[in-house]
Scaffold this motif. Structure first.
Motif, short mmCIF file in Angstrom:
data_model
loop_
_atom_site.label_atom_id
_atom_site.label_comp_id
_atom_site.label_asym_id
_atom_site.label_seq_id
_atom_site.Cartn_x
_atom_site.Cartn_y
_atom_site.Cartn_z
N TRP A 11 0.80 -1.32 0.02
CA TRP A 11 -0.13 0.06 -0.05
C TRP A 11 0.90 1.31 0.08
CZ3 TRP A 11 -3.53 -1.68 4.81
CH2 TRP A 11 -4.28 -2.70 4.30
N ARG A 12 1.84 1.42 0.87
CA ARG A 12 2.80 2.29 0.98
C ARG A 12 3.35 2.91 -0.26
NH1 ARG A 12 7.45 5.28 1.04
NH2 ARG A 12 8.70 3.51 1.54
N HIS A 13 4.05 1.60 -1.13
CA HIS A 13 4.59 1.87 -2.04
C HIS A 13 3.30 2.37 -3.38
CE1 HIS A 13 8.36 -0.93 -1.20
NE2 HIS A 13 7.91 -0.03 -0.16
N HIS A 14 2.45 2.13 -3.26
CA HIS A 14 1.46 2.19 -4.32
C HIS A 14 1.35 3.96 -4.07
CE1 HIS A 14 -2.32 2.72 -6.50
NE2 HIS A 14 -2.76 3.31 -5.25
N LEU A 15 0.94 4.26 -2.70
CA LEU A 15 0.86 5.50 -2.45
C LEU A 15 1.81 6.52 -2.79
CD1 LEU A 15 -1.19 5.25 0.97
CD2 LEU A 15 -2.04 5.92 -1.24
N ASP A 72 -1.35 14.28 1.92
CA ASP A 72 -0.88 15.18 0.88
C ASP A 72 0.56 14.99 0.74
OD1 ASP A 72 -0.80 16.55 3.24
OD2 ASP A 72 -0.29 18.25 2.33
N ALA A 73 0.83 15.33 -0.46
CA ALA A 73 2.52 15.18 -1.03
C ALA A 73 2.88 16.63 -1.27
CB ALA A 73 2.52 14.43 -2.22
N CYS A 95 7.36 13.88 2.60
CA CYS A 95 7.28 14.32 4.31
C CYS A 95 6.29 12.94 4.91
CB CYS A 95 6.44 15.45 4.57
SG CYS A 95 6.60 16.16 6.02
N GLY A 96 6.60 11.94 3.92
CA GLY A 96 6.02 10.60 4.83
C GLY A 96 4.53 10.45 4.95
N HIS A 97 3.81 11.30 4.24
CA HIS A 97 2.34 11.20 4.65
C HIS A 97 1.96 9.84 3.83
CE1 HIS A 97 1.93 15.96 5.42
NE2 HIS A 97 2.97 15.30 5.86
N ASP A 98 2.58 9.28 2.82
CA ASP A 98 2.20 7.99 2.40
C ASP A 98 2.31 6.91 3.40
OD1 ASP A 98 5.04 8.52 2.40
OD2 ASP A 98 5.41 7.31 0.62
N GLY A 128 -4.29 18.23 2.69
CA GLY A 128 -3.92 19.53 2.67
C GLY A 128 -3.01 19.99 4.13
N GLU A 129 -2.17 19.32 4.63
CA GLU A 129 -1.57 19.44 5.88
C GLU A 129 -0.56 20.41 5.49
OE1 GLU A 129 1.19 19.84 8.79
OE2 GLU A 129 1.84 18.95 7.15
#
Ligand SMILES: [Zn+2]
Ligand SMILES: [Zn+2]
Length: 386
Positions: A11-15, A72-73, A95-98, A128-129
């Motif tokens: 999941w993390r890699h997909h995001l 968000d990225a 920022c690691g939000h994934d 939107g952080e």
């Protein structure tokens, strides 16, 4: 490797491959909604535009807990060269939000599968952080009116700290961020005849110096640490012409709402005083983007206890000094009791050690299950089955 661990890494890699900017997290929120529905979790969408909330009820208790992740990225061009690097030019999860989204999804899966709690869990996926707009948008869309949430928790990764260690404190953990703009309106004139007009540069220079007296003379050196930085000083003058206007811009950080109010008022007082003495006019604006991230003691004690159970007594710093970075979780913190924890992403020079917002940054997959366990344990700790 357990199958849930394999799943969360996928999941993390997909995001990571499909980063989206604040309020544009369409594919990301679709992915999250699909997963939550697969787990049998009720999904509420469009809370704060692309934001969504998953609701999982178990048992009859009316106790509840909110767990928040950001989605968000950033507009950063990724310079990593691994198989799952960003597929969107000029955009990356720097920022690691994934990772945060994935840890919360993993916990949602575990809690929906084992149902070892009694109460209501709210999985809050915030857009939107990075620009301080997403938490406010969710609140304006009724996050805390539509859902009765007793307390809310958030987790962010922190490079430079050993992987899986936890850091927090029972008060101000991160700074507020505000910007200010001062326009000095003078008459200017010939550089050879300054007495014929008014000079915004001389008064502007005095303002720049006088602003530094706010932190040293108006705020407590112990209880109200703050930074006031002038970052731009521009005029419409030229070599032999005294300008008619000067614009001063800057940025300020502090750790309490009281200090923030004092700074906002003190800057204007300094500007007004200097301008009166020079006989010039001014315009002043002050814009707050993030409030300071302030944890409540009771919720922090809970988070520290759970973190120690997950990571080991010696790997949790529950009294960490605050950081001058900022978070818009602060706006949620003004509504209900809360705690924000940081989890180590890896030490400098090791996996996960690259600083946030850098093109070589990557969330460390080794801490995904730490996050999943932390969220799951926190829920069973707070919504104990009786
Ligand atoms: Zn960030
Ligand atoms: Zn972040």
């Amino acid at each position: 490797m357990s199958s849930i661990e394999e799943q969360v890494i996928a999941w993390r890699h997909h995001l990571h491959q499909t980063p989206e900017f604040g309020f544009e997290e369409v594919k990301t929120s679709d992915f999250i909604a699909r997963k939550l529905e697969e787990f049998g979790i009720e999904v509420h969408r469009k809370i704060g535009r692309t934001g969504l909330v998953g609701v999982l009820k178990c048992g009859e208790s009316d106790r509840s807990i909110g767990l928040r992740a950001d989605m968000d990225a950033l507009k950063v061009t990724e310079e990593n060269d691994f198989a799952y690097k960003s597929q969107t030019d000029g955009m990356m999860h720097a920022c690691g939000h994934d990772g945060h989204t994935t840890m919360l999804l993993g916990a949602a899966h575990e809690l929906a599968t084992h149902r070892n709690f009694d109460g209501m869990v709210y999985f809050i996926f915030q857009p939107g952080e990075e620009h301080g707009v997403g938490a406010k948008a969710m609140i304006e869309d009724g996050l805390f009116d539509r859902f009765k949430i007793d307390a809310i928790y958030a987790m962010h990764n922190l490079p430079g700290v050993p992987e899986g260690h936890f850091v927090t404190n029972p008060g101000s953990i991160m700074a507020s961020e505000s910007s200010f703009e001062i326009e000095i309106i003078a008459t200017g004139g010939h550089a050879a005849m300054p007495h014929m007009g008014t000079d915004p540069i001389v008064v502007g220079a005095q303002i720049v110096l006088a602003l530094q007296t706010i932190t040293s003379r108006n705020l407590s050196s112990i209880h109200e640490p703050a930074v006031i930085s002038v970052t731009e000083f521009t005029t419409n003058g030229t070599t032999n012409v005294i300008p008619s206007s000067a614009t001063i811009k800057g940025d300020t950080r502090c750790f309490t709402d009281e200090a923030l109010a004092k700074i906002e008022a003190a800057i204007e007082r300094v500007v007004a005083g200097q301008c009166v003495s020079a006989g010039v006019e001014y315009k002043y604006s002050f814009q707050n983007t993030f409030l300071s991230t302030i944890n409540t003691p009771k919720e922090t004690a809970v988070a520290v206890r759970v973190a120690k159970a997950i990571a080991g007594e010696g790997n949790v710093d529950g009294e960490a000094p605050p950081f001058t970075i900022s978070e818009d979780f602060s706006f949620m913190q003004r509504k209900i009791p809360s705690c924000y924890v940081l989890v180590g992403n890896g030490q400098e020079g090791e996996k996960g050690g690259t600083a946030l917002h850098k093109p070589f940054y990557d969330f460390n997959d080794n801490i995904l299950m730490t996050g999943v366990r932390f969220w799951s344990e926190l829920v069973s700790d707070q919504l104990t089955k009786v």
